[in-house]
Design a protein around this motif. Structure first.
Motif, PDB file in Angstrom:
ATOM      1  N   LYS A  12      36.685  38.631  -2.115  1.00  0.00           N
ATOM      2  CA  LYS A  12      36.737  38.521  -0.654  1.00  0.00           C
ATOM      3  C   LYS A  12      38.090  39.014  -0.155  1.00  0.00           C
ATOM      4  CE  LYS A  12      36.025  35.372   3.246  1.00  0.00           C
ATOM      5  NZ  LYS A  12      35.151  36.362   3.922  1.00  0.00           N
ATOM      6  N   VAL A  13      38.063  40.057   0.639  1.00  0.00           N
ATOM      7  CA  VAL A  13      39.294  40.674   1.140  1.00  0.00           C
ATOM      8  C   VAL A  13      39.778  39.929   2.378  1.00  0.00           C
ATOM      9  CG1 VAL A  13      40.234  42.759   2.215  1.00  0.00           C
ATOM     10  CG2 VAL A  13      38.820  42.936   0.151  1.00  0.00           C
ATOM     11  N   LYS A  14      41.068  39.586   2.369  1.00  0.00           N
ATOM     12  CA  LYS A  14      41.676  38.833   3.467  1.00  0.00           C
ATOM     13  C   LYS A  14      42.543  39.701   4.374  1.00  0.00           C
ATOM     14  CE  LYS A  14      40.420  34.630   2.025  1.00  0.00           C
ATOM     15  NZ  LYS A  14      39.615  33.690   2.842  1.00  0.00           N
ATOM     16  N   LYS A  15      42.973  40.857   3.875  1.00  0.00           N
ATOM     17  CA  LYS A  15      43.907  41.691   4.623  1.00  0.00           C
ATOM     18  C   LYS A  15      43.779  43.124   4.142  1.00  0.00           C
ATOM     19  CE  LYS A  15      48.442  41.758   3.799  1.00  0.00           C
ATOM     20  NZ  LYS A  15      49.891  41.422   3.753  1.00  0.00           N
ATOM     21  N   VAL A  16      44.010  44.075   5.046  1.00  0.00           N
ATOM     22  CA  VAL A  16      44.014  45.486   4.659  1.00  0.00           C
ATOM     23  C   VAL A  16      45.255  46.166   5.224  1.00  0.00           C
ATOM     24  CG1 VAL A  16      41.505  45.669   4.487  1.00  0.00           C
ATOM     25  CG2 VAL A  16      42.620  46.194   6.664  1.00  0.00           C
ATOM     26  N   ASP A  17      45.721  47.170   4.516  1.00  0.00           N
ATOM     27  CA  ASP A  17      46.755  48.073   5.018  1.00  0.00           C
ATOM     28  C   ASP A  17      46.131  49.456   5.146  1.00  0.00           C
ATOM     29  OD1 ASP A  17      48.856  46.295   5.256  1.00  0.00           O
ATOM     30  OD2 ASP A  17      49.547  46.616   3.201  1.00  0.00           O
ATOM     31  N   VAL A  18      46.392  50.108   6.260  1.00  0.00           N
ATOM     32  CA  VAL A  18      45.793  51.412   6.550  1.00  0.00           C
ATOM     33  C   VAL A  18      46.881  52.374   7.010  1.00  0.00           C
ATOM     34  CG1 VAL A  18      43.983  52.638   7.800  1.00  0.00           C
ATOM     35  CG2 VAL A  18      43.774  50.163   7.428  1.00  0.00           C
ATOM     36  N   GLN A  19      46.949  53.526   6.372  1.00  0.00           N
ATOM     37  CA  GLN A  19      47.891  54.569   6.780  1.00  0.00           C
ATOM     38  C   GLN A  19      47.125  55.871   6.972  1.00  0.00           C
ATOM     39  OE1 GLN A  19      50.821  55.572   3.818  1.00  0.00           O
ATOM     40  NE2 GLN A  19      51.754  57.169   5.074  1.00  0.00           N
ATOM     41  N   GLU A  20      47.163  56.412   8.179  1.00  0.00           N
ATOM     42  CA  GLU A  20      46.512  57.703   8.400  1.00  0.00           C
ATOM     43  C   GLU A  20      47.368  58.802   7.790  1.00  0.00           C
ATOM     44  OE1 GLU A  20      45.175  58.388  12.365  1.00  0.00           O
ATOM     45  OE2 GLU A  20      44.428  60.408  11.907  1.00  0.00           O
ATOM     46  N   ILE A  21      46.719  59.705   7.070  1.00  0.00           N
ATOM     47  CA  ILE A  21      47.403  60.769   6.344  1.00  0.00           C
ATOM     48  C   ILE A  21      47.181  62.101   7.061  1.00  0.00           C
ATOM     49  CG2 ILE A  21      47.538  62.016   4.146  1.00  0.00           C
ATOM     50  CD1 ILE A  21      48.533  59.126   3.979  1.00  0.00           C
TER      51      ILE A  21
END
Length: 267
Positions: A93-102
């Motif tokens: 179960k994922v609690k947090k995400v990090d997202v970086q647009e490339i």
């Protein structure tokens, strides 16, 4: 929801795996042999999913959050087990995400012409050697790896910062650095050809109806996910050669996952 934040919002996108999708760079014999030589075979993969709603890049945080909340994703998304080194599914179960647009705008391999003009690669294609240096898990034995790894390298600025942030450059760098027991190439050709193959495999292009110019329509995100114990994807052990990119095709409503976990590749 901002990148890296917790959320209790309902996911706005739904996903389903495309199980019959194949990627040329994973099936091509010559490419697989190179990935084996570079200690990436058996630790790199690509997967395809389809999604059900119209996507705009400004929705990236919601999109990636929904991706990691979707039960079909969690039950199919592959990772390399830290314990066994075998492929397993994420499942947690994922609690947090990090997202970086490339950045992803390069339509040719001309970005790498400077390797020749700046004396990093000879006219013959041979990579210029240097005295060995060591940085973390990497042995730097040629001018190419110096440019890729050392910020204080004399020729570091042959690539601008914006060049280094391009998806094309990142793919090239990942392939050049390889896995834990990488056998480096003496010539630049295999790196460039494999980079081009993967790049073309993952991205979609379209002709602009007004300018008639070809443009890339895919959007690329570098992602990581966290469960209650910390980072769980792409691995619980961070490394610059452990990565996961989501490549979103807004026309087909497909998202491709490019994943690699640093370690000793399969032979």
């Amino acid at each position: 929801m901002s990148a890296g934040s917790f959320s209790t919002e309902a996911a706005k996108f739904s996903f389903s795996p495309i199980l019959n999708k194949t990627f040329g760079f994973l099936t091509n014999r010559d490419t697989r042999e190179l990935l084996m030589k570079w200690s990436m075979n058996g630790r790199i993969t690509a997967q395809a999913f389809r999604y059900d709603e119209c996507f705009q890049p400004y929705q990236k945080n919601d999109f990636v959050w929904a991706f990691f909340q979707d039960p079909d994703v969690l039950s199919h998304l592959k990772i390399v087990s830290e314990n066994s080194g075998q492929w397993v599914t994420l499942g947690t179960k994922v609690k947090k995400v990090d997202v970086q647009e490339i950045l992803c705008s390069q339509l040719s391999m001309s970005l790498f012409d400077c390797l020749y003009s700046e004396g990093i690669v000879r006219e013959s294609g041979h990579i210029c050697k240097c005295l060995d240096e060591y940085l973390d898990d990497f042995t730097i034995s040629d001018e190419l790896r110096k440019v890729l790894l050392l910020d204080d390298c004399e020729k570091h600025d042959v690539f601008s910062q914006s060049d280094r942030e391009q998806f094309l450059f990142l793919l090239f760098k990942h392939l050049c650095l390889g896995g834990a027991i990488c056998q480096f190439e003496d010539t630049i050709g295999p790196y460039l050809e494999t980079t081009k193959s993967i790049y073309k495999d993952l991205l979609s292009v379209q002709k602009d109806p007004e300018t008639k110019q070809i443009r890339i329509i895919s959007t690329v995100f570098k992602v990581s996910a966290y469960d209650e114990n910390g980072m769980c994807y792409p691995s619980g052990r961070p490394h610059q050669q452990t990565f996961a990119y989501l490549i979103v095709d807004p026309l087909k409503r497909h998202v491709y996952v490019l994943y690699h976990c640093f370690g000793g590749g399969a032979f």
